[in-house]
Design a protein around this motif. Structure first.
Motif, PDB file in Angstrom:
ATOM      1  N   VAL A  87       5.958 -10.646   4.834  1.00  0.00           N
ATOM      2  CA  VAL A  87       5.504  -9.692   5.328  1.00  0.00           C
ATOM      3  C   VAL A  87       5.452  -8.318   5.337  1.00  0.00           C
ATOM      4  N   VAL A  88       6.547  -7.931   5.140  1.00  0.00           N
ATOM      5  CA  VAL A  88       6.094  -6.301   5.214  1.00  0.00           C
ATOM      6  C   VAL A  88       5.936  -5.932   3.026  1.00  0.00           C
ATOM      7  N   THR A  89       6.319  -6.851   1.950  1.00  0.00           N
ATOM      8  CA  THR A  89       5.337  -6.945   0.738  1.00  0.00           C
ATOM      9  C   THR A  89       4.276  -7.105   1.414  1.00  0.00           C
ATOM     10  N   LEU A  90       3.545  -7.530   1.197  1.00  0.00           N
ATOM     11  CA  LEU A  90       1.971  -8.556   1.200  1.00  0.00           C
ATOM     12  C   LEU A  90       1.557  -7.675   1.660  1.00  0.00           C
ATOM     13  N   VAL A  91       1.819  -6.682   3.185  1.00  0.00           N
ATOM     14  CA  VAL A  91       1.100  -6.135   4.174  1.00  0.00           C
ATOM     15  C   VAL A  91       0.545  -4.502   2.873  1.00  0.00           C
ATOM     16  N   VAL A  92       2.087  -3.521   2.701  1.00  0.00           N
ATOM     17  CA  VAL A  92       2.352  -2.914   1.819  1.00  0.00           C
ATOM     18  C   VAL A  92       1.264  -3.041   0.613  1.00  0.00           C
ATOM     19  N   ASN A  93       1.709  -3.809   0.194  1.00  0.00           N
ATOM     20  CA  ASN A  93       0.824  -4.628  -1.704  1.00  0.00           C
ATOM     21  C   ASN A  93      -1.027  -4.771  -0.876  1.00  0.00           C
ATOM     22  N   TRP A  94      -1.118  -5.415  -0.400  1.00  0.00           N
ATOM     23  CA  TRP A  94      -1.982  -5.713  -0.481  1.00  0.00           C
ATOM     24  C   TRP A  94      -2.836  -4.639   0.666  1.00  0.00           C
ATOM     25  N   LEU A  95      -2.609  -4.666   2.244  1.00  0.00           N
ATOM     26  CA  LEU A  95      -3.520  -4.021   3.118  1.00  0.00           C
ATOM     27  C   LEU A  95      -3.286  -2.014   3.094  1.00  0.00           C
ATOM     28  N   ILE A  96      -2.381  -1.783   2.363  1.00  0.00           N
ATOM     29  CA  ILE A  96      -2.257   0.346   2.199  1.00  0.00           C
ATOM     30  C   ILE A  96      -1.558   0.482   1.321  1.00  0.00           C
ATOM     31  N   LYS A  97      -0.977  -0.112  -0.108  1.00  0.00           N
ATOM     32  CA  LYS A  97      -1.147   0.849  -0.604  1.00  0.00           C
ATOM     33  C   LYS A  97      -2.334   1.026  -1.697  1.00  0.00           C
ATOM     34  N   PRO A  98      -3.091  -0.083  -2.080  1.00  0.00           N
ATOM     35  CA  PRO A  98      -5.035   0.253  -2.552  1.00  0.00           C
ATOM     36  C   PRO A  98      -5.081   1.112  -1.913  1.00  0.00           C
ATOM     37  N   PHE A  99      -5.235   1.172  -0.228  1.00  0.00           N
ATOM     38  CA  PHE A  99      -6.478   2.000   0.209  1.00  0.00           C
ATOM     39  C   PHE A  99      -5.770   3.667  -0.042  1.00  0.00           C
ATOM     40  N   THR A 100      -4.058   3.830   0.522  1.00  0.00           N
ATOM     41  CA  THR A 100      -3.148   5.009   0.464  1.00  0.00           C
ATOM     42  C   THR A 100      -4.174   6.152  -0.992  1.00  0.00           C
ATOM     43  N   MET A 101      -3.328   4.791  -2.267  1.00  0.00           N
ATOM     44  CA  MET A 101      -3.773   5.633  -3.187  1.00  0.00           C
ATOM     45  C   MET A 101      -5.430   6.077  -3.796  1.00  0.00           C
ATOM     46  N   ALA A 102      -6.672   4.970  -3.200  1.00  0.00           N
ATOM     47  CA  ALA A 102      -7.948   5.562  -3.353  1.00  0.00           C
ATOM     48  C   ALA A 102      -7.693   7.177  -2.435  1.00  0.00           C
ATOM     49  N   ALA A 103      -6.927   7.381  -1.161  1.00  0.00           N
ATOM     50  CA  ALA A 103      -7.472   8.161  -0.436  1.00  0.00           C
ATOM     51  C   ALA A 103      -6.494   9.373  -1.332  1.00  0.00           C
ATOM     52  N   LEU A 104      -5.430   8.859  -1.577  1.00  0.00           N
ATOM     53  CA  LEU A 104      -4.781  10.758  -2.818  1.00  0.00           C
ATOM     54  C   LEU A 104      -5.606  11.152  -3.666  1.00  0.00           C
TER      55      LEU A 104
END
Length: 355
Positions: A87-104
């Motif tokens: 659950v942690v892996t999937l939430v971070v990889n697909w719901l958080i990581k792409p969007f934080t990378m775009a924001a940074l």
């Protein structure tokens, strides 16, 4: 997955340990050759079919195919054995990581570094880091998991699940984020890239693995991957030479650009690791699952990101350059996080206590 297979998948060899050094040398070779033989690089750039550069396509396949042979779809049957980590892996990889990378990327390329980077270049670098952010690691996570004594079965499950999700989610997420940042997305080329560099290698890897297992079991699979590994590294380094050969004049005119691109990538890597790692700690996930579940999102499937950047924006694009900078910074960053994880494993319960 057998013990032999786990050892083969997970060891960090001498060459891999110094990957950043080899990438740096390949960058230097690319810059030198690009300036000495500009006609040769122009001819290579012209070898395209449907926006796909043929020499680079061959090199990317050399990188990706051996990794896909290592994906065991049989592991998907064990998807429910370690549900918290997954659950942690999937939430971070697909719901958080792409969007934080775009924001940074937006923050640094369009605000913090606005006076140092021309607007067109900023958009190109932003596209490159978005591609990296949307591609979680496929192969190197076995290395990082092994160095933290992670649960090998769980590691295999999370890689297999991520690969399946990537087939369906990578293109829509990339298109969404590139569209939000006002970068024109050629959907046909994006879908072609995902098919060419994810789906087809995954299918080819599946049938190759099945044939090898039928022939001699996991030992035969391990031997095949060991034989293919030099081709994978060779493909990566030659791709880097080509990319920096095309970027030679730009980089020599503005050497600071490599450092500027590296800043949001490094911040993203450490930030994503701690989001997943602390979530795992709060959820009392045992360390041998918490470490690999945090490390998979921190590391990137840079082979895919490089390939798609070339297909979408061209060999000489800033997007392609940004994905290669991701290769340069990844290994030292990941090794530092592995060291941190090993020093803090007392934060987590043992697998027996968690059970």
């Amino acid at each position: 997955m057998t013990d032999t297979s786990l050892r083969a998948a997970a060891g960090l060899g001498t060459f891999e340990r110094w990957l950043s050094v080899w990438v740096a040398l390949a960058i230097g070779a690319g810059l030198l050759l690009g300036n000495l033989f500009p006609g040769l690089f122009a001819a290579l750039a012209a070898l395209e079919v449907a926006s796909v550069n043929l020499p680079v396509a061959v090199l990317i396949w050399a990188m990706v195919y051996p990794m896909m042979v290592g994906v065991d779809f049989g592991a998907l049957r064990q998807v429910g054995d370690k549900p918290k980590g997954l659950v942690v892996t999937l939430v971070v990889n697909w719901l958080i990581k792409p969007f934080t990378m775009a924001a940074l990327g937006v923050l640094f390329f369009e605000v913090v570094f606005a006076d140092l980077i021309p607007p067109d270049d900023a958009q190109a670098y932003l596209a490159g880091v978005i591609l990296l952010g949307a591609a979680p690691c496929t192969a190197m996570v076995f290395v990082w998991s092994n160095l933290t004594r992670g649960d090998p079965t769980y590691t295999l499950v999370q890689v297999s699940v991520n690969d399946v999700i990537m087939v369906f989610a990578f293109a829509p997420i990339v298109a969404l984020l590139l569209g939000v940042t006002d970068i024109i997305v050629p959907w046909n080329t994006l879908l072609l890239s995902v098919g060419l560099y994810v789906m087809l290698p995954l299918i080819a890897g599946y049938f190759t693995r099945r044939a090898l297992v039928t022939k001699g079991g996991e030992v035969t699979v391990d031997a095949f991957k060991s034989r293919m590994q030099p081709f994978s590294i060779f493909g990566l380094l030659v791709t880097v030479v080509l990319l920096f050969g095309f970027q030679g004049e730009v980089i020599l005119d503005r050497p600071l650009v490599i450092a500027l691109i590296a800043v949001p990538l490094i911040l993203q890597s450490y930030g994503i690791f701690f989001v997943a790692y602390l979530a795992a700690r709060a959820w009392k996930i045992p360390f041998n699952v918490a470490a690999p579940c945090a490390l998979i999102g921190t590391s990137n499937f840079f082979e895919l990101a490089v390939a798609v950047a070339i297909s979408l924006f061209g060999l000489g694009s800033g997007a392609a350059l940004a994905t290669v900078v991701g290769v340069l910074v990844e290994v030292p960053v990941m090794l530092s996080l592995v060291a941190f994880a090993n020093k803090t494993q007392h934060w987590f319960p043992s697998e027996k206590d968690a059970a």
